[in-house]
Motif scaffolding. Structure first.
Motif: not given
Length: 227
Positions: A29-31, A36-37, A219-220, A225-227
Protein backbone atom coordinates in the motif's frame (compact mmCIF):
# COMPACT_ATOMS: atom_id res chain seq x y z
CA UNK A 1 19.84 -30.53 -17.30
CA UNK A 2 23.61 -30.72 -17.42
CA UNK A 3 24.00 -27.52 -19.43
CA UNK A 4 22.10 -25.39 -16.90
CA UNK A 5 23.95 -23.50 -14.17
CA UNK A 6 22.47 -22.05 -11.03
CA UNK A 7 23.51 -19.31 -8.61
CA UNK A 8 22.35 -19.23 -5.02
CA UNK A 9 22.65 -16.46 -2.44
CA UNK A 10 22.98 -17.70 1.13
CA UNK A 11 22.57 -15.42 4.15
CA UNK A 12 23.46 -16.77 7.57
CA UNK A 13 22.24 -15.79 10.03
CA UNK A 14 19.28 -14.15 8.28
CA UNK A 15 17.35 -11.45 10.12
CA UNK A 16 13.55 -11.48 10.28
CA UNK A 17 13.58 -8.57 7.81
CA UNK A 18 15.67 -10.53 5.32
CA UNK A 19 13.37 -13.53 5.65
CA UNK A 20 10.33 -11.33 5.02
CA UNK A 21 11.95 -9.90 1.89
CA UNK A 22 12.48 -13.40 0.50
CA UNK A 23 8.90 -14.52 1.07
CA UNK A 24 6.17 -14.05 -1.56
CA UNK A 25 5.00 -10.43 -1.64
CA UNK A 26 2.24 -9.48 0.74
CA UNK A 27 -0.26 -6.75 -0.04
CA UNK A 28 1.46 -3.42 -0.64
CA UNK A 29 0.00 0.00 0.00
CA UNK A 30 1.00 3.63 -0.40
CA UNK A 31 1.64 5.47 2.85
CA UNK A 32 2.19 9.22 3.20
CA UNK A 33 4.74 9.50 6.01
CA UNK A 34 4.52 12.87 7.75
CA UNK A 35 7.35 14.37 9.83
CA UNK A 36 5.31 13.48 12.93
CA UNK A 37 5.01 9.85 11.82
CA UNK A 38 8.74 9.81 11.20
CA UNK A 39 9.66 11.18 14.63
CA UNK A 40 7.07 9.19 16.58
CA UNK A 41 7.18 5.87 14.72
CA UNK A 42 9.89 5.54 12.09
CA UNK A 43 12.81 6.95 14.06
CA UNK A 44 12.22 4.65 17.09
CA UNK A 45 11.85 1.77 14.61
CA UNK A 46 15.21 2.64 13.03
CA UNK A 47 16.84 2.98 16.44
CA UNK A 48 15.59 -0.49 17.45
CA UNK A 49 16.95 -1.99 14.22
CA UNK A 50 20.36 -0.40 14.69
CA UNK A 51 20.59 -1.39 18.36
CA UNK A 52 19.72 -4.97 17.41
CA UNK A 53 22.84 -5.09 15.24
CA UNK A 54 20.89 -5.62 12.02
CA UNK A 55 23.32 -3.40 10.09
CA UNK A 56 26.57 -4.68 11.62
CA UNK A 57 27.39 -6.40 8.30
CA UNK A 58 27.78 -2.96 6.70
CA UNK A 59 30.88 -2.22 8.77
CA UNK A 60 32.43 -5.42 7.46
CA UNK A 61 31.94 -4.10 3.92
CA UNK A 62 33.23 -0.62 4.80
CA UNK A 63 36.44 -1.94 6.35
CA UNK A 64 37.00 -4.44 3.53
CA UNK A 65 36.75 -7.56 5.66
CA UNK A 66 33.75 -8.71 3.58
CA UNK A 67 33.06 -8.40 -0.16
CA UNK A 68 36.47 -6.84 -0.78
CA UNK A 69 36.48 -8.34 -4.26
CA UNK A 70 33.36 -6.29 -5.05
CA UNK A 71 34.80 -2.95 -3.93
CA UNK A 72 35.28 -0.54 -6.84
CA UNK A 73 36.33 2.57 -4.91
CA UNK A 74 37.45 3.30 -1.34
CA UNK A 75 37.04 7.05 -0.77
CA UNK A 76 37.66 8.90 2.50
CA UNK A 77 33.91 9.42 2.95
CA UNK A 78 32.32 6.45 1.18
CA UNK A 79 32.90 3.24 -0.74
CA UNK A 80 31.51 2.05 -4.07
CA UNK A 81 30.65 -1.62 -4.48
CA UNK A 82 29.07 -3.99 -6.97
CA UNK A 83 25.58 -4.73 -5.69
CA UNK A 84 24.68 -8.40 -5.19
CA UNK A 85 21.49 -7.71 -7.20
CA UNK A 86 23.71 -7.54 -10.29
CA UNK A 87 23.57 -11.29 -10.68
CA UNK A 88 24.92 -11.45 -14.24
CA UNK A 89 28.18 -9.73 -13.21
CA UNK A 90 31.35 -11.75 -13.85
CA UNK A 91 32.57 -13.65 -10.78
CA UNK A 92 34.23 -10.84 -8.82
CA UNK A 93 36.57 -13.26 -7.08
CA UNK A 94 37.68 -15.05 -10.25
CA UNK A 95 37.32 -12.87 -13.36
CA UNK A 96 40.08 -10.23 -13.79
CA UNK A 97 38.79 -6.66 -13.86
CA UNK A 98 40.14 -6.19 -17.36
CA UNK A 99 37.32 -8.52 -18.48
CA UNK A 100 34.66 -6.38 -16.79
CA UNK A 101 35.12 -3.51 -19.24
CA UNK A 102 32.19 -3.42 -21.71
CA UNK A 103 31.16 -6.88 -20.53
CA UNK A 104 27.77 -7.95 -21.92
CA UNK A 105 26.36 -7.98 -18.39
CA UNK A 106 26.66 -4.18 -18.06
CA UNK A 107 23.08 -3.99 -19.36
CA UNK A 108 22.17 -5.14 -15.82
CA UNK A 109 24.61 -2.75 -14.10
CA UNK A 110 23.82 -2.20 -10.42
CA UNK A 111 26.32 -0.63 -8.01
CA UNK A 112 25.91 1.21 -4.74
CA UNK A 113 27.89 3.70 -2.66
CA UNK A 114 27.72 3.66 1.16
CA UNK A 115 28.74 6.64 3.29
CA UNK A 116 31.13 6.04 6.18
CA UNK A 117 29.29 8.51 8.44
CA UNK A 118 27.01 6.38 10.62
CA UNK A 119 24.91 9.44 11.57
CA UNK A 120 23.38 9.40 8.09
CA UNK A 121 20.73 6.71 8.08
CA UNK A 122 18.26 7.70 5.39
CA UNK A 123 17.02 10.47 3.12
CA UNK A 124 15.41 12.11 6.17
CA UNK A 125 18.88 12.87 7.59
CA UNK A 126 20.47 14.72 4.67
CA UNK A 127 20.89 18.50 4.94
CA UNK A 128 22.41 21.27 2.82
CA UNK A 129 25.78 20.60 4.48
CA UNK A 130 25.76 17.17 2.82
CA UNK A 131 25.35 18.49 -0.73
CA UNK A 132 29.08 18.37 -1.43
CA UNK A 133 29.22 14.77 -0.22
CA UNK A 134 26.30 13.80 -2.44
CA UNK A 135 27.90 15.47 -5.45
CA UNK A 136 31.21 13.76 -4.75
CA UNK A 137 29.53 10.37 -4.43
CA UNK A 138 27.73 10.86 -7.74
CA UNK A 139 30.76 12.24 -9.58
CA UNK A 140 33.29 9.69 -8.33
CA UNK A 141 30.76 6.90 -8.71
CA UNK A 142 29.99 7.56 -12.38
CA UNK A 143 33.69 8.17 -13.13
CA UNK A 144 34.67 4.84 -11.57
CA UNK A 145 31.86 2.98 -13.33
CA UNK A 146 33.03 4.52 -16.61
CA UNK A 147 36.63 3.44 -15.98
CA UNK A 148 35.76 -0.09 -14.88
CA UNK A 149 32.81 -0.92 -17.13
CA UNK A 150 32.95 1.59 -20.00
CA UNK A 151 29.42 2.86 -19.29
CA UNK A 152 28.97 6.59 -19.93
CA UNK A 153 27.32 8.89 -17.31
CA UNK A 154 24.33 9.63 -19.56
CA UNK A 155 23.40 5.94 -19.42
CA UNK A 156 23.28 5.85 -15.60
CA UNK A 157 20.51 6.45 -13.09
CA UNK A 158 21.75 7.64 -9.68
CA UNK A 159 19.18 7.57 -6.90
CA UNK A 160 18.24 6.90 -3.27
CA UNK A 161 15.49 4.71 -1.89
CA UNK A 162 13.01 5.79 0.74
CA UNK A 163 12.39 3.69 2.66
CA UNK A 164 15.78 2.06 2.10
CA UNK A 165 16.58 -1.63 2.35
CA UNK A 166 18.86 -0.84 5.31
CA UNK A 167 19.27 2.30 7.42
CA UNK A 168 22.80 3.40 6.60
CA UNK A 169 22.73 6.06 3.90
CA UNK A 170 23.61 4.73 0.45
CA UNK A 171 23.16 5.63 -3.21
CA UNK A 172 22.26 3.32 -6.09
CA UNK A 173 23.79 3.41 -9.58
CA UNK A 174 21.95 1.50 -12.31
CA UNK A 175 22.06 1.49 -16.08
CA UNK A 176 18.93 2.96 -17.68
CA UNK A 177 18.23 -0.47 -19.20
CA UNK A 178 17.95 -1.89 -15.68
CA UNK A 179 14.70 -0.83 -14.02
CA UNK A 180 15.15 -2.77 -10.76
CA UNK A 181 14.44 -0.55 -7.74
CA UNK A 182 13.63 2.64 -9.65
CA UNK A 183 9.86 2.79 -9.13
CA UNK A 184 8.66 6.35 -8.61
CA UNK A 185 7.08 5.57 -5.23
CA UNK A 186 10.47 4.67 -3.80
CA UNK A 187 13.25 6.25 -5.86
CA UNK A 188 14.60 9.81 -5.47
CA UNK A 189 17.16 11.03 -8.01
CA UNK A 190 20.35 12.51 -6.56
CA UNK A 191 20.05 15.52 -8.89
CA UNK A 192 16.62 16.29 -7.40
CA UNK A 193 17.82 15.74 -3.83
CA UNK A 194 20.71 18.19 -4.30
CA UNK A 195 18.43 20.86 -5.76
CA UNK A 196 15.88 20.46 -2.97
CA UNK A 197 18.54 20.74 -0.25
CA UNK A 198 19.99 23.86 -1.87
CA UNK A 199 16.53 25.43 -1.69
CA UNK A 200 15.84 24.28 1.88
CA UNK A 201 18.33 22.56 4.18
CA UNK A 202 15.56 20.82 6.16
CA UNK A 203 13.60 19.83 3.04
CA UNK A 204 13.55 16.09 3.77
CA UNK A 205 13.02 16.59 7.50
CA UNK A 206 9.97 18.80 6.95
CA UNK A 207 8.15 17.25 4.01
CA UNK A 208 5.64 14.44 3.77
CA UNK A 209 7.18 11.53 1.86
CA UNK A 210 5.03 9.00 0.02
CA UNK A 211 6.34 5.44 0.16
CA UNK A 212 5.18 1.91 -0.61
CA UNK A 213 5.10 -0.58 2.25
CA UNK A 214 4.13 -4.21 2.66
CA UNK A 215 1.18 -4.55 5.01
CA UNK A 216 3.07 -7.39 6.72
CA UNK A 217 6.06 -5.16 7.54
CA UNK A 218 6.79 -4.12 11.09
CA UNK A 219 6.92 -0.45 10.14
CA UNK A 220 3.48 -0.57 8.53
CA UNK A 221 2.09 -2.24 11.66
CA UNK A 222 3.62 0.49 13.83
CA UNK A 223 1.96 3.15 11.67
CA UNK A 224 -1.48 1.72 12.58
CA UNK A 225 -2.81 4.68 14.66
CA UNK A 226 -1.92 7.12 11.86
CA UNK A 227 -3.55 5.21 9.01
Amino acid sequence: PKDVTYKAELISPASDRQVQRALPSADEVMVLETPEMYSQVTLPHITNLLESGSTSWIQNILDGSKEKERMLLDHDDFILNVDTKWRSHPDAAEAPRSEWFEHESTKDLYCFAIVKDTALRSLRDVRRKHVQLLREMEQKGVETIGDVYGVAPQHLRVFVHYHPQFYHFHIHFTRLDNEIGCLVERGHLISDIVQNLELESMYYAKRNIATKLKTSSELYQRFGPYL
